[in-house]
Write a protein that holds these residues in place. Structure first.
Motif, PDB file in Angstrom:
ATOM      1  N   THR A  69     -38.400  50.643  52.629  1.00  0.00           N
ATOM      2  CA  THR A  69     -38.386  49.063  52.216  1.00  0.00           C
ATOM      3  C   THR A  69     -39.705  48.721  51.642  1.00  0.00           C
ATOM      4  O   THR A  69     -39.792  47.898  50.706  1.00  0.00           O
ATOM      5  N   ALA A  72     -40.029  50.350  48.248  1.00  0.00           N
ATOM      6  CA  ALA A  72     -39.195  49.483  47.299  1.00  0.00           C
ATOM      7  C   ALA A  72     -39.926  48.253  46.991  1.00  0.00           C
ATOM      8  O   ALA A  72     -39.830  47.722  45.788  1.00  0.00           O
ATOM      9  N   CYS A  75     -42.791  49.013  44.453  1.00  0.00           N
ATOM     10  CA  CYS A  75     -42.261  49.413  43.223  1.00  0.00           C
ATOM     11  C   CYS A  75     -41.984  48.168  42.447  1.00  0.00           C
ATOM     12  O   CYS A  75     -41.898  48.009  41.355  1.00  0.00           O
ATOM     13  N   SER A  76     -41.153  47.148  43.126  1.00  0.00           N
ATOM     14  CA  SER A  76     -40.823  46.148  42.535  1.00  0.00           C
ATOM     15  C   SER A  76     -41.788  45.018  42.076  1.00  0.00           C
ATOM     16  O   SER A  76     -41.649  44.701  41.048  1.00  0.00           O
ATOM     17  N   LEU A  87     -35.415  44.480  36.459  1.00  0.00           N
ATOM     18  CA  LEU A  87     -35.406  45.730  37.206  1.00  0.00           C
ATOM     19  C   LEU A  87     -36.242  45.547  38.576  1.00  0.00           C
ATOM     20  O   LEU A  87     -35.756  45.907  39.722  1.00  0.00           O
ATOM     21  N   GLY A  88     -37.359  44.960  38.464  1.00  0.00           N
ATOM     22  CA  GLY A  88     -38.257  44.716  39.706  1.00  0.00           C
ATOM     23  C   GLY A  88     -37.644  43.713  40.826  1.00  0.00           C
ATOM     24  O   GLY A  88     -37.561  44.015  41.831  1.00  0.00           O
ATOM     25  N   ILE A  91     -34.578  45.565  42.581  1.00  0.00           N
ATOM     26  CA  ILE A  91     -35.038  46.329  43.525  1.00  0.00           C
ATOM     27  C   ILE A  91     -35.831  45.379  44.551  1.00  0.00           C
ATOM     28  O   ILE A  91     -35.389  45.899  45.858  1.00  0.00           O
ATOM     29  N   GLY A  94     -32.967  43.652  46.638  1.00  0.00           N
ATOM     30  CA  GLY A  94     -32.347  44.862  47.588  1.00  0.00           C
ATOM     31  C   GLY A  94     -33.020  44.995  48.587  1.00  0.00           C
ATOM     32  O   GLY A  94     -32.507  45.252  49.912  1.00  0.00           O
ATOM     33  N   ALA A  95     -34.365  45.296  48.774  1.00  0.00           N
ATOM     34  CA  ALA A  95     -35.191  45.464  49.774  1.00  0.00           C
ATOM     35  C   ALA A  95     -35.199  44.350  50.658  1.00  0.00           C
ATOM     36  O   ALA A  95     -35.223  44.562  51.841  1.00  0.00           O
TER      37      ALA A  95
END
Length: 112
Positions: A69, A72, A75-76, A87-88, A91, A94-95
């Protein structure tokens, strides 16, 4: 040379058994578990070895989920800063959802 003799012995055994009408068969069983935790039956078997194993496995899975998590979210943030906002955001969302669901699940377990 010794390995070659063993191989010859094995070949001779197979030929002898086949000549007698026997068939040599090998059975291999493989079990697949998907996810961070093994099935309950396997956890019970681990508990027979050491009663602390199931709890240790659960703690390990929780730590792994937390690291995934955090990765993620990093990265986001990186994607959002570098022009990949959708995209970020996906993600990151979702995290965050996984964090909220884990919290709600833990609260529900405390009340049961």
């Amino acid at each position: 040379m010794e390995g070659k003799k063993d191989l010859e012995k094995t070949s001779n055994l197979q030929e002898t058994e086949e000549a007698k009408g026997f068939e040599i068969t090998s059975i291999e069983i493989a079990k697949l578990s998907i996810g961070p935790l093994p099935p309950p039956k396997i956890l019970r078997e681990y508990k027979e070895i050491d009663p602390s194993f199931p709890e240790r496995i659960f703690k390990m899975a929780e730590k792994e989920q937390l690291l995934i998590t955090i990765f993620a979210l990093i990265c986001s943030t990186y994607l959002g800063i570098n022009g990949k906002e959708w995209l970020g955001g996906g993600i990151g969302l979702g995290a965050l959802v996984s964090i909220v669901l884990a919290y709600l699940y833990s609260q529900r377990q405390k009340t049961l």
